[in-house]
Design a protein around this motif. Structure first.
Motif, PDB file in Angstrom:
ATOM      1  N   ARG A  91       0.828  -1.230   0.139  1.00 27.95           N
ATOM      2  CA  ARG A  91       0.159  -0.198   0.108  1.00 27.95           C
ATOM      3  C   ARG A  91       0.761   1.222  -0.107  1.00 27.95           C
ATOM      4  NH1 ARG A  91      -2.700   2.083   4.185  1.00 27.95           N
ATOM      5  NH2 ARG A  91      -0.565   1.846   5.492  1.00 27.95           N
ATOM      6  N   THR A  97      -5.043   0.444  -2.625  1.00 28.81           N
ATOM      7  CA  THR A  97      -5.807  -0.383  -1.739  1.00 28.81           C
ATOM      8  C   THR A  97      -5.103  -1.915  -1.954  1.00 28.81           C
ATOM      9  OG1 THR A  97      -7.745   0.842  -1.300  1.00 28.81           O
ATOM     10  CG2 THR A  97      -7.808  -1.534  -0.799  1.00 28.81           C
ATOM     11  N   GLN A 115      -6.300  -0.255   3.208  1.00 30.56           N
ATOM     12  CA  GLN A 115      -7.025   0.923   2.391  1.00 30.56           C
ATOM     13  C   GLN A 115      -5.870   1.702   1.793  1.00 30.56           C
ATOM     14  OE1 GLN A 115     -10.913   2.251   3.074  1.00 30.56           O
ATOM     15  NE2 GLN A 115     -11.682   0.486   3.564  1.00 30.56           N
ATOM     16  N   ARG A 121     -10.783   6.083  -3.321  1.00 36.02           N
ATOM     17  CA  ARG A 121      -9.977   4.982  -2.947  1.00 36.02           C
ATOM     18  C   ARG A 121     -11.260   3.674  -3.090  1.00 36.02           C
ATOM     19  NH1 ARG A 121      -9.731   7.138   2.234  1.00 36.02           N
ATOM     20  NH2 ARG A 121     -11.024   6.335   3.614  1.00 36.02           N
ATOM     21  N   ALA A 123     -12.514   0.209  -1.718  1.00 34.08           N
ATOM     22  CA  ALA A 123     -12.991  -0.589  -0.405  1.00 34.08           C
ATOM     23  C   ALA A 123     -13.769  -1.661  -0.669  1.00 34.08           C
ATOM     24  CB  ALA A 123     -13.212   0.501   0.863  1.00 34.08           C
TER      25      ALA A 123
END
Length: 255
Positions: A91, A97, A115, A121, A123
């Motif tokens: 990451r 992520t 994440q 982003r 998730a």
């Protein structure tokens, strides 16, 4: 108490193969247990993370903690324990992520996720069942399955309604073969709209695919060029985790 534990295990065993989950009433019927007993067991299992409940449909599914227990230990170390440091490093290196997923019958589930720190982003929902036949993670996990199980997965296409841009069966077979040859899989705007993913296998001591380690991000940022740049960092992370589980991850060959 022992009798209650046996009943709880019976409920979990009955629930595990049901990709769409089941209601308390259905589980009571399938297990032969009284509805009140089944509901009490489900309430306890939900509080511990062994099962999860969809509050819209009221249906229960196997939870992430039960899946972790089912994976067991290898030399006293869990898959998640070994993978998480590598996931954090990935990451930090890529900015995107990083997820760890495993196959559950003809579906897949994320066990762990680190994440991106970016405002925009991707998730996933830990413990939620996703289609095994779709996405980079799915193709990596399918690559370790026997031909007859792959056929069953593709013919069943479980949870197709959860895929934004599904590939055809023929396209999926082509992508699966590419993933086997390259040692990694890519997915573009497929399982989830506007999200691209890169995934590779984590292997155990038998050489089997234990899990898929993936990097996912918004398509506008995690572009094909950036995905190719992430191949080697991801390969190195998979090699570390695989070696600690007694296996060896194959080197990726850019395609």
């Amino acid at each position: 108490m022992d009798n209650l534990v046996v009943k709880a295990v019976h409920v979990l065993s009955t629930l595990r193969p049901l990709a769409g989950g089941a209601s308390a009433r259905e589980l009571a019927s399938l297990t032969g247990l009284p509805r009140s007993t089944t509901q009490r067991i489900l309430t306890t299992l939900t509080s511990t993370g062994m099962v999860i409940q969809d509050h819209t449909t009221q249906r229960y599914k196997i939870g992430p903690r039960a899946l972790l227990i089912g994976l067991g230990y290898n030399s006293g170390l869990t898959l998640v324990t070994e993978a998480r440091p590598q996931m954090i490093a990935l990451r930090d290196a890529t900015g995107e992520t990083v997820g760890l997923s495993v196959a559950v019958d003809n579906t897949r589930v994320f066990l762990e996720e680190v994440q991106s720190t970016a405002e925009l982003r991707f998730a996933s929902e830990l413990g939620r069942l996703y289609p095994l036949w779709s996405g980079a993670n799915g193709r990596v996990l399918m690559s370790g399955l026997p031909a007859e199980q792959i056929d069953a997965v593709l013919e069943g296409r479980a949870l197709e309604e959860n895929v934004d841009h599904p590939l055809s069966i023929d396209q999926t077979r082509e992508e699966l073969e590419r993933a086997r040859e390259a040692g990694y899989a890519m997915a573009f705007n497929e399982a989830i709209a506007n999200v691209n993913s890169l995934a590779m296998p984590i292997r155990d001591a038998t050489g089997g695919v234990t899990a898929a380690l993936s990097i996912s991000g918004p398509a506008g940022r995690f572009t094909p060029e950036r995905m190719r740049e992430a191949i080697e960092p991801l390969r190195a992370a998979c090699a570390v985790v695989s070696s600690r589980l007694g296996g060896v991850a194959p080197a990726a060959t850019p395609r």
